[in-house]
Design an enzyme around this catalytic site. Sequence first.
Site, PDB file in Angstrom:
ATOM      1  N   LYS A 124      51.498  33.954  49.104  1.00 30.72           N
ATOM      2  CA  LYS A 124      52.341  33.499  47.296  1.00 30.72           C
ATOM      3  C   LYS A 124      54.237  35.009  47.664  1.00 30.72           C
ATOM      4  O   LYS A 124      54.012  36.048  48.135  1.00 30.72           O
ATOM      5  CB  LYS A 124      51.772  34.445  46.307  1.00 30.72           C
ATOM      6  N   ARG A 164      43.994  31.414  50.627  1.00 31.91           N
ATOM      7  CA  ARG A 164      43.909  30.403  49.432  1.00 31.91           C
ATOM      8  C   ARG A 164      43.672  29.270  50.278  1.00 31.91           C
ATOM      9  O   ARG A 164      44.469  29.473  51.225  1.00 31.91           O
ATOM     10  CB  ARG A 164      45.019  31.002  49.061  1.00 31.91           C
ATOM     11  N   HIS A 189      38.759  26.891  45.397  1.00 29.82           N
ATOM     12  CA  HIS A 189      38.871  28.230  46.055  1.00 29.82           C
ATOM     13  C   HIS A 189      37.984  29.318  44.769  1.00 29.82           C
ATOM     14  O   HIS A 189      37.968  30.904  45.344  1.00 29.82           O
ATOM     15  CB  HIS A 189      40.138  28.403  44.701  1.00 29.82           C
ATOM     16  N   ARG A 234      36.908  31.569  47.773  1.00 31.23           N
ATOM     17  CA  ARG A 234      37.530  32.916  47.785  1.00 31.23           C
ATOM     18  C   ARG A 234      37.145  33.890  47.353  1.00 31.23           C
ATOM     19  O   ARG A 234      37.533  35.211  47.567  1.00 31.23           O
ATOM     20  CB  ARG A 234      39.475  32.759  48.246  1.00 31.23           C
ATOM     21  N   HIS A 264      46.466  40.322  47.144  1.00 34.10           N
ATOM     22  CA  HIS A 264      47.322  40.819  46.073  1.00 34.10           C
ATOM     23  C   HIS A 264      47.979  41.584  45.610  1.00 34.10           C
ATOM     24  O   HIS A 264      48.052  42.808  46.480  1.00 34.10           O
ATOM     25  CB  HIS A 264      45.646  40.888  45.235  1.00 34.10           C
ATOM     26  N   TYR A 312      36.256  41.476  40.127  1.00 34.50           N
ATOM     27  CA  TYR A 312      36.006  41.231  40.875  1.00 34.50           C
ATOM     28  C   TYR A 312      34.056  42.447  40.452  1.00 34.50           C
ATOM     29  O   TYR A 312      33.747  42.786  41.090  1.00 34.50           O
ATOM     30  CB  TYR A 312      35.578  41.192  42.506  1.00 34.50           C
TER      31      TYR A 312
END
Length: 322
Positions: free
Chosen positions: A196, A171, A264, A267, A290, A299
């Site tokens: 995150k 990110r 983004h 990514r 994730h 994806y």
Amino acid sequence: MPTRPAPDPTPPGDADLQAAVRAWSDGLARERRMAGNTVEAYERDLRQFLLHLEGRRGAPRIPDLIALKPRDVRAFMAARRAEGIGGRSLMRALAGIRSFARCLEREGHGTVAALGAVRSPKVERRLPRPLGVAAARAMTRTELRAGEDREPWILARDAAVLALLYGAGLRISEALGITRRDAPLPGTDSVRVTGKGGKVRMVPVLPVVAEAVAAYLDACPYGLDPDDPLFVGARGGPLSPRIIQYAVASLRGALGLPDSATPHALRHSFATHLLARQGELRAIQELLGHASLSTTQLYTKLDAARLMSAFDAAHPRAAQRP
């Protein structure tokens, strides 16, 4: 024409409720380490909910929230729907209100049971929009911007950041959060990044990415201490994400790419291109940081959609499918 006054950011309610809102907001930023934009969105959503309650019942108090009925929450959601708010924003609003309710419960005020009885709106998750391999590679090189009136070290810096986004799947906040001490240079095979929620992970680094970072550091006119940000702005301070967004916009124009070609998107391209080359889904989940495999599974849907699109465009009997 007179300007409209800015809305009052103070949430409605008595002093105890306002103090609880401030404590909750501080906790989101400090303890949970949420991004500033997310904290602002949660604060705005909670304030809209409290304003809704104020309009129906007068200034809300903490006991009023504890005593809410499911119909009260549904009335708020219906009112927001009537204002044209979409399902994704409603889902975020409900998440923010629930977060505040959990804070009230932790502080011993009681449980807002009504929130548990209301289901989140169903939202179709949008598929990522990656770039093609050639476009992604072109964005990570300096040649395309050679004619710009920019110092060479700045072009090298931007190329290094974009190389990390595409080559390591970071990110933009993760790339700009790397310190000089953790700079991925030739001879290193991974980089330590903070994602995150403050979660730290190690991400493999390709030699070409390490070389781009080294080229930037060789050209950078500022001496960086170990704890300084690896990437700095033109005056030596921390690099703003907006600068990289501007750089990508310039590249987007030069390459004739759509508006969806953002930092983004690099990514997304990292994940999509790995999957197309038989990358293992669990491994891609770890690389992207994730928390849930369901996020990474988007994806696979994208890959299937692209496969079907190619089939429809190329197969002579595709038009005969029911």
